[in-house]
Scaffold this motif. Sequence first.
Motif, short mmCIF file in Angstrom:
data_model
loop_
_atom_site.label_atom_id
_atom_site.label_comp_id
_atom_site.label_asym_id
_atom_site.label_seq_id
_atom_site.Cartn_x
_atom_site.Cartn_y
_atom_site.Cartn_z
N GLU A 1 -38.31 6.08 -42.73
CA GLU A 1 -37.58 6.41 -43.90
C GLU A 1 -36.85 7.83 -43.25
O GLU A 1 -35.66 8.18 -43.61
N SER A 2 -37.69 8.64 -42.45
CA SER A 2 -37.35 9.90 -42.09
C SER A 2 -35.88 9.69 -41.03
O SER A 2 -34.92 10.38 -41.02
N PHE A 3 -36.11 8.65 -39.92
CA PHE A 3 -35.04 8.38 -39.12
C PHE A 3 -33.81 7.85 -39.90
O PHE A 3 -32.80 8.49 -39.50
N ILE A 4 -33.94 7.12 -40.79
CA ILE A 4 -33.06 6.38 -41.81
C ILE A 4 -32.25 7.84 -42.26
O ILE A 4 -30.97 7.80 -42.67
N ASN A 5 -32.96 8.38 -42.89
CA ASN A 5 -32.57 9.70 -43.83
C ASN A 5 -31.62 10.60 -42.66
O ASN A 5 -30.20 11.20 -43.15
N VAL A 6 -32.01 10.96 -41.61
CA VAL A 6 -31.17 11.53 -40.45
C VAL A 6 -29.76 10.71 -39.97
O VAL A 6 -29.05 11.31 -40.01
#
Length: 120
Positions: free
Chosen positions: A86-91
């Motif tokens: 989820e953090s990767f996709i947010n970035v």
Amino acid sequence: MMITEKYILTFYGLDMKFYSEEYIAQLWEDSANKEYLSSGIYVTGFIDVNRLVCGKVRGCSLGEVAYVISVTRNPIETWDKDAFKESFINVAKDIKVKLENPLMTLSIQELDTHFFTDIE
């Protein structure tokens, strides 16, 4: 040995006159810092500049450059793979918007890797 994931994000068709490798790296750092402040997860990336061959004969006019950003989740730092994803996709989304929505692909690969901190 650790089973983890490798995330590969590719941006296509960006003009290097406007979007240098340093600029992409700065965008990544800014977005990763923002994500870290909200989630506690820092998404470290490796950026490569590659040549894109897409076939002018078939009408492809994306340009010649592709930026490839590779990220491997370190399970020692972030054990929750769903939270990391989820953090990767947010970035990735944040950068895509800042780059004015270029073509982008994302792949996720399962990976058997080793992380070394000290070798005796």
